[in-house]
Design a protein around this motif. Structure first.
Motif, PDB file in Angstrom:
ATOM      1  N   VAL A 166       1.340  -1.182  -0.067  1.00 54.60           N
ATOM      2  CA  VAL A 166      -0.001   0.147  -0.272  1.00 54.60           C
ATOM      3  C   VAL A 166       0.751   0.941   0.000  1.00 54.60           C
ATOM      4  CG1 VAL A 166      -1.628   1.377   1.549  1.00 54.60           C
ATOM      5  CG2 VAL A 166      -1.909  -0.922   1.013  1.00 54.60           C
ATOM      6  N   PRO A 167       2.147   1.436   0.569  1.00 52.61           N
ATOM      7  CA  PRO A 167       2.322   2.400   0.818  1.00 52.61           C
ATOM      8  C   PRO A 167       3.142   3.052  -0.885  1.00 52.61           C
ATOM      9  CG  PRO A 167       3.468   1.555   3.135  1.00 52.61           C
ATOM     10  CD  PRO A 167       2.505   0.503   1.832  1.00 52.61           C
ATOM     11  N   LYS A 168       3.534   2.190  -2.002  1.00 54.71           N
ATOM     12  CA  LYS A 168       4.014   1.782  -2.917  1.00 54.71           C
ATOM     13  C   LYS A 168       3.017   3.022  -3.955  1.00 54.71           C
ATOM     14  CE  LYS A 168       7.107  -2.310  -2.500  1.00 54.71           C
ATOM     15  NZ  LYS A 168       8.066  -1.032  -2.668  1.00 54.71           N
ATOM     16  N   ILE A 169       1.822   1.850  -3.440  1.00 60.00           N
ATOM     17  CA  ILE A 169       0.874   2.641  -4.762  1.00 60.00           C
ATOM     18  C   ILE A 169       0.470   4.001  -4.117  1.00 60.00           C
ATOM     19  CG2 ILE A 169      -1.982   2.510  -4.834  1.00 60.00           C
ATOM     20  CD1 ILE A 169      -1.006  -0.901  -4.852  1.00 60.00           C
ATOM     21  N   ILE A 170       0.104   4.541  -2.571  1.00 58.77           N
ATOM     22  CA  ILE A 170      -0.406   5.487  -2.387  1.00 58.77           C
ATOM     23  C   ILE A 170       1.371   6.961  -2.359  1.00 58.77           C
ATOM     24  CG2 ILE A 170       0.163   7.074  -1.117  1.00 58.77           C
ATOM     25  CD1 ILE A 170      -2.588   5.535  -0.951  1.00 58.77           C
ATOM     26  N   LYS A 171       2.580   6.084  -2.713  1.00 56.82           N
ATOM     27  CA  LYS A 171       3.252   7.252  -3.192  1.00 56.82           C
ATOM     28  C   LYS A 171       3.165   7.228  -4.292  1.00 56.82           C
ATOM     29  CE  LYS A 171       8.293   7.226  -3.059  1.00 56.82           C
ATOM     30  NZ  LYS A 171       9.805   6.453  -2.794  1.00 56.82           N
ATOM     31  N   LYS A 172       2.983   6.488  -5.072  1.00 57.12           N
ATOM     32  CA  LYS A 172       2.741   6.753  -6.925  1.00 57.12           C
ATOM     33  C   LYS A 172       1.856   7.720  -7.210  1.00 57.12           C
ATOM     34  CE  LYS A 172       0.971   3.659 -10.708  1.00 57.12           C
ATOM     35  NZ  LYS A 172       0.613   2.176 -11.382  1.00 57.12           N
ATOM     36  N   TYR A 173       0.649   7.711  -6.652  1.00 54.87           N
ATOM     37  CA  TYR A 173       0.207   8.862  -6.906  1.00 54.87           C
ATOM     38  C   TYR A 173       0.012  10.093  -5.308  1.00 54.87           C
ATOM     39  CZ  TYR A 173      -1.742   5.092 -10.159  1.00 54.87           C
ATOM     40  OH  TYR A 173      -2.432   4.493 -10.317  1.00 54.87           O
ATOM     41  N   ASN A 174       1.371  10.224  -5.091  1.00 59.57           N
ATOM     42  CA  ASN A 174       1.382  11.275  -4.642  1.00 59.57           C
ATOM     43  C   ASN A 174       0.786  11.763  -3.362  1.00 59.57           C
ATOM     44  OD1 ASN A 174       3.845  11.594  -6.973  1.00 59.57           O
ATOM     45  ND2 ASN A 174       1.730  12.798  -7.839  1.00 59.57           N
ATOM     46  N   GLY A 175       0.728  10.615  -2.796  1.00 57.52           N
ATOM     47  CA  GLY A 175      -0.422  10.655  -0.935  1.00 57.52           C
ATOM     48  C   GLY A 175       0.513  10.382   0.206  1.00 57.52           C
ATOM     49  N   THR A 176      -0.409  10.480   1.132  1.00 58.82           N
ATOM     50  CA  THR A 176       0.725  10.395   2.270  1.00 58.82           C
ATOM     51  C   THR A 176      -0.798   9.153   3.421  1.00 58.82           C
ATOM     52  OG1 THR A 176       1.289  12.298   2.544  1.00 58.82           O
ATOM     53  CG2 THR A 176       0.786  11.103   4.715  1.00 58.82           C
ATOM     54  N   LEU A 177       0.147   8.150   3.437  1.00 58.91           N
ATOM     55  CA  LEU A 177      -0.655   6.854   4.339  1.00 58.91           C
ATOM     56  C   LEU A 177      -0.695   7.114   5.866  1.00 58.91           C
ATOM     57  CD1 LEU A 177      -1.711   3.875   3.678  1.00 58.91           C
ATOM     58  CD2 LEU A 177       0.555   3.394   4.148  1.00 58.91           C
ATOM     59  N   ILE A 178      -1.318   6.861   6.298  1.00 56.23           N
ATOM     60  CA  ILE A 178      -2.225   7.009   7.151  1.00 56.23           C
ATOM     61  C   ILE A 178      -1.346   5.989   8.042  1.00 56.23           C
ATOM     62  CG2 ILE A 178      -3.748   8.338   9.619  1.00 56.23           C
ATOM     63  CD1 ILE A 178      -2.323   9.971   7.589  1.00 56.23           C
ATOM     64  N   TYR A 179      -2.272   4.506   8.094  1.00 55.39           N
ATOM     65  CA  TYR A 179      -2.655   3.644   8.184  1.00 55.39           C
ATOM     66  C   TYR A 179      -2.528   2.612   7.143  1.00 55.39           C
ATOM     67  CZ  TYR A 179      -7.275   2.952   9.382  1.00 55.39           C
ATOM     68  OH  TYR A 179      -8.398   3.358   9.480  1.00 55.39           O
ATOM     69  N   ALA A 180      -1.998   1.339   7.454  1.00 53.09           N
ATOM     70  CA  ALA A 180      -2.493   0.225   6.475  1.00 53.09           C
ATOM     71  C   ALA A 180      -2.037  -0.828   7.352  1.00 53.09           C
ATOM     72  CB  ALA A 180      -1.162  -0.094   5.598  1.00 53.09           C
ATOM     73  N   GLY A 181      -3.195  -0.910   7.931  1.00 59.95           N
ATOM     74  CA  GLY A 181      -3.266  -2.744   8.987  1.00 59.95           C
ATOM     75  C   GLY A 181      -3.821  -3.212   8.643  1.00 59.95           C
ATOM     76  N   GLY A 182      -3.642  -4.648   8.268  1.00 61.41           N
ATOM     77  CA  GLY A 182      -4.400  -5.863   8.165  1.00 61.41           C
ATOM     78  C   GLY A 182      -4.878  -5.553   6.496  1.00 61.41           C
ATOM     79  N   ASP A 183      -6.249  -5.186   7.014  1.00 63.89           N
ATOM     80  CA  ASP A 183      -7.195  -4.832   5.340  1.00 63.89           C
ATOM     81  C   ASP A 183      -7.325  -3.735   5.862  1.00 63.89           C
ATOM     82  OD1 ASP A 183      -8.638  -6.163   7.762  1.00 63.89           O
ATOM     83  OD2 ASP A 183     -10.476  -6.063   6.194  1.00 63.89           O
ATOM     84  N   ASP A 184      -7.480  -3.040   6.036  1.00 63.87           N
ATOM     85  CA  ASP A 184      -7.650  -1.729   6.176  1.00 63.87           C
ATOM     86  C   ASP A 184      -6.566  -0.226   5.828  1.00 63.87           C
ATOM     87  OD1 ASP A 184      -9.809  -2.308   7.652  1.00 63.87           O
ATOM     88  OD2 ASP A 184      -8.952  -2.143  10.236  1.00 63.87           O
ATOM     89  N   VAL A 185      -7.198   0.284   5.278  1.00 65.62           N
ATOM     90  CA  VAL A 185      -6.352   1.291   4.532  1.00 65.62           C
ATOM     91  C   VAL A 185      -6.838   2.458   4.870  1.00 65.62           C
ATOM     92  CG1 VAL A 185      -5.282   2.699   2.563  1.00 65.62           C
ATOM     93  CG2 VAL A 185      -5.223  -0.001   3.003  1.00 65.62           C
ATOM     94  N   LEU A 186      -6.092   3.913   5.322  1.00 66.84           N
ATOM     95  CA  LEU A 186      -6.533   5.464   5.006  1.00 66.84           C
ATOM     96  C   LEU A 186      -5.363   5.992   4.422  1.00 66.84           C
ATOM     97  CD1 LEU A 186      -8.184   7.685   6.109  1.00 66.84           C
ATOM     98  CD2 LEU A 186      -6.923   7.389   8.624  1.00 66.84           C
ATOM     99  N   ALA A 187      -6.071   7.093   3.777  1.00 67.35           N
ATOM    100  CA  ALA A 187      -5.081   7.321   3.251  1.00 67.35           C
ATOM    101  C   ALA A 187      -5.609   9.447   2.893  1.00 67.35           C
ATOM    102  CB  ALA A 187      -4.266   6.992   2.593  1.00 67.35           C
ATOM    103  N   ILE A 188      -4.537  10.052   2.593  1.00 69.17           N
ATOM    104  CA  ILE A 188      -4.690  11.690   2.028  1.00 69.17           C
ATOM    105  C   ILE A 188      -3.597  11.550   0.063  1.00 69.17           C
ATOM    106  CG2 ILE A 188      -4.583  14.129   2.117  1.00 69.17           C
ATOM    107  CD1 ILE A 188      -6.342  13.000   4.769  1.00 69.17           C
ATOM    108  N   LEU A 189      -4.451  11.951  -0.368  1.00 68.34           N
ATOM    109  CA  LEU A 189      -3.800  12.051  -1.639  1.00 68.34           C
ATOM    110  C   LEU A 189      -4.678  13.126  -2.284  1.00 68.34           C
ATOM    111  CD1 LEU A 189      -5.558   9.123  -2.068  1.00 68.34           C
ATOM    112  CD2 LEU A 189      -3.705   8.507  -3.469  1.00 68.34           C
ATOM    113  N   PRO A 190      -4.118  14.053  -3.398  1.00 67.73           N
ATOM    114  CA  PRO A 190      -5.097  14.371  -4.417  1.00 67.73           C
ATOM    115  C   PRO A 190      -5.994  14.516  -5.382  1.00 67.73           C
ATOM    116  CG  PRO A 190      -3.228  13.230  -5.644  1.00 67.73           C
ATOM    117  CD  PRO A 190      -3.051  13.072  -3.702  1.00 67.73           C
ATOM    118  N   SER A 191      -6.871  15.184  -5.774  1.00 71.19           N
ATOM    119  CA  SER A 191      -8.148  14.688  -5.445  1.00 71.19           C
ATOM    120  C   SER A 191      -8.040  14.161  -7.319  1.00 71.19           C
ATOM    121  CB  SER A 191      -9.021  15.365  -5.658  1.00 71.19           C
ATOM    122  OG  SER A 191      -8.737  16.724  -6.157  1.00 71.19           O
ATOM    123  N   ASN A 192      -7.284  14.613  -7.765  1.00 73.58           N
ATOM    124  CA  ASN A 192      -7.448  13.900  -9.079  1.00 73.58           C
ATOM    125  C   ASN A 192      -6.680  12.214  -8.960  1.00 73.58           C
ATOM    126  OD1 ASN A 192      -4.689  15.287  -8.936  1.00 73.58           O
ATOM    127  ND2 ASN A 192      -4.838  15.001 -10.353  1.00 73.58           N
TER     128      ASN A 192
END
Length: 801
Positions: free
Chosen positions: A559-585
């Motif tokens: 998940v961090p690789k994917i969020i980085k690919k889209y210029n976002g910031t990962l809050i957590y990726a624990g188990g099957d849960d993901v929370l991230a902030i990204l540019p809307s586009n």
């Protein structure tokens, strides 16, 4: 702990070679030789009988004198079955992917590395401390001994069980020489309320990290005293905290130390007689670490050194409402001691009659008929109580759910007159924090919990987790603006669908699907009726649960690789849960990639990784299972102005995630918070069925959105215009006056060409609407989704909409 404890663990981990599938006839002699060369006395672990009883389908006794009663599959016949889908990988692909010579050579090399480690560390294997150190080294590195170790089966007849998972289970049941064990589940909370209480991005990251860190303290107690193989969920190999504690951390590890990657729940196997005491010890370790955190900050309050926490910031105790410094210190302790709540559940692996009575009490179902089926085959089948492990885990889940539904209320009443915490509003503020924000001084009244969450990185650095502390400190207060750049901000909130049913085995393949095709006719010779029964039985086994744990551990590193690919910031990726902030586009593309990586589908490419058919490939070589196409994710996706209250935005995203879950799952719900405060939303499945094939809706929609983004006239919001015209022209007083097909063929060209001068978008728009306009997704639904995506691609004028 007896002096042979860690020796038994080492023997259990090494009792089968990782390449056993290639050396079935000689594997015992091979391993005895290897273990002897380590100056350890080889012992066949008694726990192997327990592990095999749990994990194998009851099969005729291999030691039967009658050849017709034996079920076997030769090494040259083996293939693998995906443990979650039940589908096999073809024999040709196995030969190509799992090269026998390479695998055997890699395994031989691993034992040479163990010898070098013993020599380098000058280990005395007869010393209990040294044997524990050697156990940790072997356990940590065993999967790395062969690049594709997790794909190699423990049993050619039932080729869905990884040899690594089987070895871990065998080691877990070697803690004591008896077979009396318990399964324990422990969870920490509250989760959503604790994480969501934050104004800044750093508040969210640090809050989730604190939960993850305290969960680790409980896991660490089990691992240090009973071995990390005892942990069934989550998978702990390659975990940052553990790597640091065991001395195995390197910068080359594929983990982000600043990402909270542990879920707030863990499950483990423990000797039955020690279960209650271990639960008490785990709680003690968690609370001791929490108290250590409290004391770190209290020392700064007592010594008036809070200003050391952050440059260009100052802290002042709130005493003007009548509280003294001593009273603030007491209240500081009281506030944080409300957290965390620790819920524990113990399920003893009992004899069959006790288990059956419990199972009937909780479910109303009787499993005696299944036991009788096995007993009727007692001449050739080994029947043990441990073969009903699946029902114990189901009871554990039921009991845990009941316990969690009973909330613990801690009697803490704040009688002081201080203002409320400006961030959460839950506790009274004790400290004023003044810092520069956008060039201006800003003062916030904060509680003990908010202070600890914000400056947790300082504590982590002090404890030796410097990579984590530095990573968390790098989260700037205005990061949401920096993330969104020219676009709006977006929250991505995702969760695996029906994870409880996956872990409990309700969604697992039946026992028949787990059998090698060569074993089926051989078993048919023995008992035709039994084969039919296997089609109706689903069993959860430790290795199955370990598989899911391992997949989710891999997923949390992807998940961090994917969020980085889209210029976002990962809050957590624990188990099957993901929370991230990204540019809307970038929101919808990131969400689509995450759910594909989770399932391992659609030839998704990520750096040097590819995902397809439920597997992950590295540089073209199959290396690991993913959850498979039957396992799906749902998402809540929200676009909002970066200046909007983050806590409120997160609450909206959670609402959207629930909408997606209620849409029969495997869905997303997307919405935007407009400048007026109005919220618009839409929902859809990720893919739709067309011509007997599943069609990825996001890929096609995104192509249109990217074309739209390139056009300077995109600020005309042409989707919103189409939607308005659709409602106006196709309906009158709720009566249908124009069919969807006519609107697509006749109206869209007129609007786009003559009114909006966007001729180049006519054919792409028509093609897209025709493709998805069917009973699964109506035209109005498509337009709603497109409108939300159009808004997410829009570059807003800062200072207004």
């Amino acid at each position: 702990m007896d002096t042979n404890f860690w020796h038994r663990k080492i023997n259990a981990l090494l009792h089968d070679p990782v390449e056993k599938v290639y050396t079935i006839r000689t594997h015992e002699q091979l391993q005895n030789k290897r273990i002897s060369e380590l100056n350890i006395t080889p012992q066949k672990p008694g726990s192997d009988i327990i592990a095999s009883s749990i994990e194998r389908i009851p099969l005729p006794n291999e030691k039967s004198n009658s050849p017709n009663q034996r079920i076997y599959v030769n090494s040259d016949e083996f293939y693998i079955i995906h443990p979650l889908t039940g589908e096999k990988v073809s024999r040709d692909e196995i030969i190509t992917q799992l090269n026998e010579k390479d695998i055997c050579n890699q395994s031989d090399k691993f034992y040479e590395e163990i010898k070098e480690y013993i020599k380098k560390e000058d280990l005395d294997i007869n010393n209990n401390i040294d044997s524990k150190k050697l156990y940790n080294y072997i356990w940590w590195n065993l999967p790395k001994s062969v690049e594709q170790s997790y794909l190699l089966p423990a049993d050619t007849r039932v080729p869905d069980i990884s040899i690594i998972d089987h070895l871990d289970t065998t080691a877990a049941f070697s803690s004591v020489t008896t077979d009396n064990y318990s399964i324990v589940m422990i969870s920490l909370g509250p989760v959503q309320e604790f994480i969501a209480a934050g104004r800044k991005l750093s508040d969210l990251r640090n809050g989730s990290y604190l939960l993850s860190y305290l969960t680790y303290q409980g896991i660490k107690y089990v691992g240090q005293n009973y071995g990390y193989d005892s942990i069934i969920f989550p998978s702990m190999r390659d975990n940052y905290f553990l790597a640091k504690d065991l001395g195995f951390y390197t910068d080359s590890m594929e983990v982000d130390p600043a990402v909270a990657s542990l879920p707030n729940v863990f499950t483990f196997l423990i000797p039955k007689k020690e279960a209650s005491a271990v639960v008490n010890k785990i709680e003690e370790w968690i609370l001791l670490e929490r108290n250590s955190i409290i004391n770190f900050f209290l020392d700064k309050i007592k010594n008036n050194t809070l200003d050391e926490l952050k440059e260009n910031a100052s802290f002042e105790l709130i005493t003007e409402h009548g509280m003294s410094k001593e009273e603030i210190i007491r209240e500081f302790e009281n506030q944080i001691k409300q957290f965390p709540t620790i819920v524990s559940t113990i399920q003893n692996i009992e004899d069959f009659n006790t288990l059956n009575n419990q199972y009937k009490d909780y479910t109303g179902k009787d499993i005696t008929p299944l036991k009788n089926t096995f007993e009727n085959l007692k001449d050739t089948y080994i029947v043990k109580d441990y073969q009903f492990y699946s029902y114990n885990t189901e009871l554990l889940g039921i009991k845990s759910g009941i316990r969690k539904a009973t909330r613990d209320f801690i009697g803490h009443i704040e009688s002081n007159s201080n203002p409320g915490d400006a961030i959460s509003g839950n506790e009274k503020a004790l400290i004023k924090e003044t810092s520069l924000h956008d060039g201006e001084e800003k003062t916030e009244n904060i509680s003990a919990i908010t202070l600890i969450k914000r400056y947790l990185p300082n504590y982590l650095c002090k404890q030796g987790y410097k990579e984590a502390g530095k990573g968390l400190k790098s989260t700037k207060d205005d990061d949401i603006k920096e993330i969104s750049k020219d676009y709006n901000a977006a929250i991505l909130l995702m969760d695996g669908d029906k994870m409880g049913e996956w872990i409990s085995g309700k969604k697992a393949p039946c026992l028949y699907q787990r059998l090698h095709e060569k074993a089926i006719p051989r078993l048919d010779r023995v008992d035709k009726k039994y084969l039919e029964i296997l089609k109706d039985i689903k069993f959860t086994i430790p290795s199955y649960q370990r598989t899911i744990s391992r997949i989710l551990n891999n997923f949390s590193k992807l998940v961090p690789k994917i969020i980085k690919k889209y210029n976002g910031t990962l809050i957590y990726a624990g188990g099957d849960d993901v929370l991230a902030i990204l540019p809307s586009n970038k929101l919808i593309q990131a969400a689509n990639d995450i759910r594909k990586a989770y399932s391992g589908i659609d030839n998704l490419e990520l750096e040097n990784l590819t995902f397809n058919n439920g597997y992950m490939y590295k540089d073209g070589k199959m290396i690991s299972n993913m959850m498979g196409y039957k396992a799906t994710m749902s998402a809540g996706l929200l676009t909002f102005n970066p200046k909007y209250n983050l806590k409120l935005a997160l609450n909206k995203a959670r609402e959207l995630e629930k909408i997606a879950k209620n849409n029969k799952r495997n869905s997303f719900a997307i919405a935007s918070l407009r400048g007026s405060g109005k919220i618009k939303s839409a929902k859809s499945k990720w893919s739709l069925q067309h011509a007997n094939a599943s069609k990825d809706i996001i890929t096609d929609i995104n192509k249109l959105m990217e074309n739209l983004e390139k056009i300077d006239k995109s600020n005309q919001a042409f989707i919103s215009r189409l939607k308005l015209e659709y409602k106006t022209l196709c309906f009158s007083n709720k009566e249908r006056v124009l069919e969807d097909e006519e609107f697509i063929e006749r109206v869209i060209p007129f609007i786009l060409k003559d009114r909006m001068h966007l001729e180049t978008l006519i054919k792409p728009t028509q093609k897209l609407l025709k493709l998805f306009n069917d009973k699964e997704l109506k035209l109005e639904d498509i337009l709603n989704i497109l409108e939300e995506l159009e808004y997410s691609y829009k570059k807003p004028k800062r200072g207004g909409e």
